[in-house]
Design an enzyme around this catalytic site. Sequence first.
Site, PDB file in Angstrom:
ATOM      1  N   ASP A  57      10.611  -7.399   6.370  1.00 16.75           N
ATOM      2  CA  ASP A  57       9.368  -6.688   5.785  1.00 16.75           C
ATOM      3  C   ASP A  57       9.894  -5.407   5.587  1.00 16.75           C
ATOM      4  OD1 ASP A  57       6.611  -8.214   7.861  1.00 16.75           O
ATOM      5  OD2 ASP A  57       7.895  -9.039   5.975  1.00 16.75           O
ATOM      6  N   HIS A 108       3.882  -7.757  -0.168  1.00 16.48           N
ATOM      7  CA  HIS A 108       3.387  -7.325   0.994  1.00 16.48           C
ATOM      8  C   HIS A 108       2.241  -6.412   1.021  1.00 16.48           C
ATOM      9  CE1 HIS A 108       3.560  -7.470   5.368  1.00 16.48           C
ATOM     10  NE2 HIS A 108       4.300  -6.327   5.477  1.00 16.48           N
ATOM     11  N   HIS A 112      -0.456  -1.437   2.317  1.00 16.49           N
ATOM     12  CA  HIS A 112      -0.377  -2.113   3.738  1.00 16.49           C
ATOM     13  C   HIS A 112      -1.788  -1.889   4.733  1.00 16.49           C
ATOM     14  CE1 HIS A 112       1.732  -2.958   7.480  1.00 16.49           C
ATOM     15  NE2 HIS A 112       2.425  -3.436   6.846  1.00 16.49           N
ATOM     16  N   TYR A 149       0.163  -6.723   8.861  1.00 19.29           N
ATOM     17  CA  TYR A 149      -0.145  -7.035  10.254  1.00 19.29           C
ATOM     18  C   TYR A 149      -0.393  -8.369  10.521  1.00 19.29           C
ATOM     19  CZ  TYR A 149      -1.506  -2.187   9.347  1.00 19.29           C
ATOM     20  OH  TYR A 149      -1.438  -0.819   8.902  1.00 19.29           O
ATOM     21  N   HIS A 202      12.569  -6.577  10.235  1.00 21.74           N
ATOM     22  CA  HIS A 202      12.259  -5.251   9.461  1.00 21.74           C
ATOM     23  C   HIS A 202      13.143  -4.470   8.909  1.00 21.74           C
ATOM     24  CE1 HIS A 202       8.802  -6.266  12.026  1.00 21.74           C
ATOM     25  NE2 HIS A 202       7.961  -6.017  10.927  1.00 21.74           N
TER      26      HIS A 202
END
Length: 324
Positions: A57, A108, A112, A149, A202
């Site tokens: 991510d 994504h 965010h 999340y 990540h």
Amino acid sequence: METIPGKKRKSQIAFTAVFICALIAAVMLCSVSFGGERRVPIYSVDTSEKKVAISFDAAWGDEFTDGILDILDTYDVKATFFLVNFWAEKYSDDVKMIAEKGHDIGNHSTSHPDMADLSSEEVARELNTTADTIKSITGKRPVLFRPPYGSYSNALIDCAEDLGYTTIQWDVDSLDWKDISTEQIVERVTRNVKNGSIVLFHNNAEHVLDYLPLILQNFKENGYEVVKINDLIYHDNCHVNDQGCQVYDGEKDDKKGLAGSKNAGNKSNMDIDNEKSGIDKKNRDESDNGADGTEKTGNPAVSSENKGAAEDTKAENNKNKSDG
């Protein structure tokens, strides 16, 4: 003649029976009121093949991306990168390089946010904006979506699906965003991985250049083939069970629904968008220096140890946001 205690016992039994019936009715009413069956994103895939997928991510930093791509080249591995719009815009050269090296790119979100409670219009805006950016750089729109999340709801999965997305979570969380050592990350991932696992990393995790080659070497030694998520999941004749495991419903020797088939390849070029899940609206953070979370309705595939991470990662997310 019946004794007083006997009458009292009958009264208690009758009360209990009424209470149970009322409870069942309430549960059934809630099920109907909230749309019935709970939907779950894909956390893993049911397969007898020793195949796993790794994902990164990307939301805040960029300093390790080149090194990650070099390591993936060294081990001849393809991965899936889930990008936030502001990261893709700021690091467009990296986005282009990721695509040119044959890795998949997923959506994504744009900013965010916790998307579990967004309206369908807001969800579409979050997904379409990022998809437009990715397509302008790579020539392809993404078809995989990972919710920020890890927070999701039935409405979010439905909306993402309407936009052409498959919502993806993970069943192995490296916790690489947390203050733990390279050795702990390697042990955690290699201990929990299994056939059909999807691993969460990540791209700007502090130890990523140290743990990644160790994990990939371990996978190699244990016979695991690392593939892109789109080459791991099924696209036809399948369902996702209540544990988030995608199960093939066709004949075992006729898995034409596998991504990676000709049909799946065409699907990867669709002009549409996607997104997905989380527990308590936020379980973990997932910015590039944060971790993704569980699900709003109770993440089926994430252990309880991850459920407290949301607040930590939210704080980390806010700290890193100023750098992004």
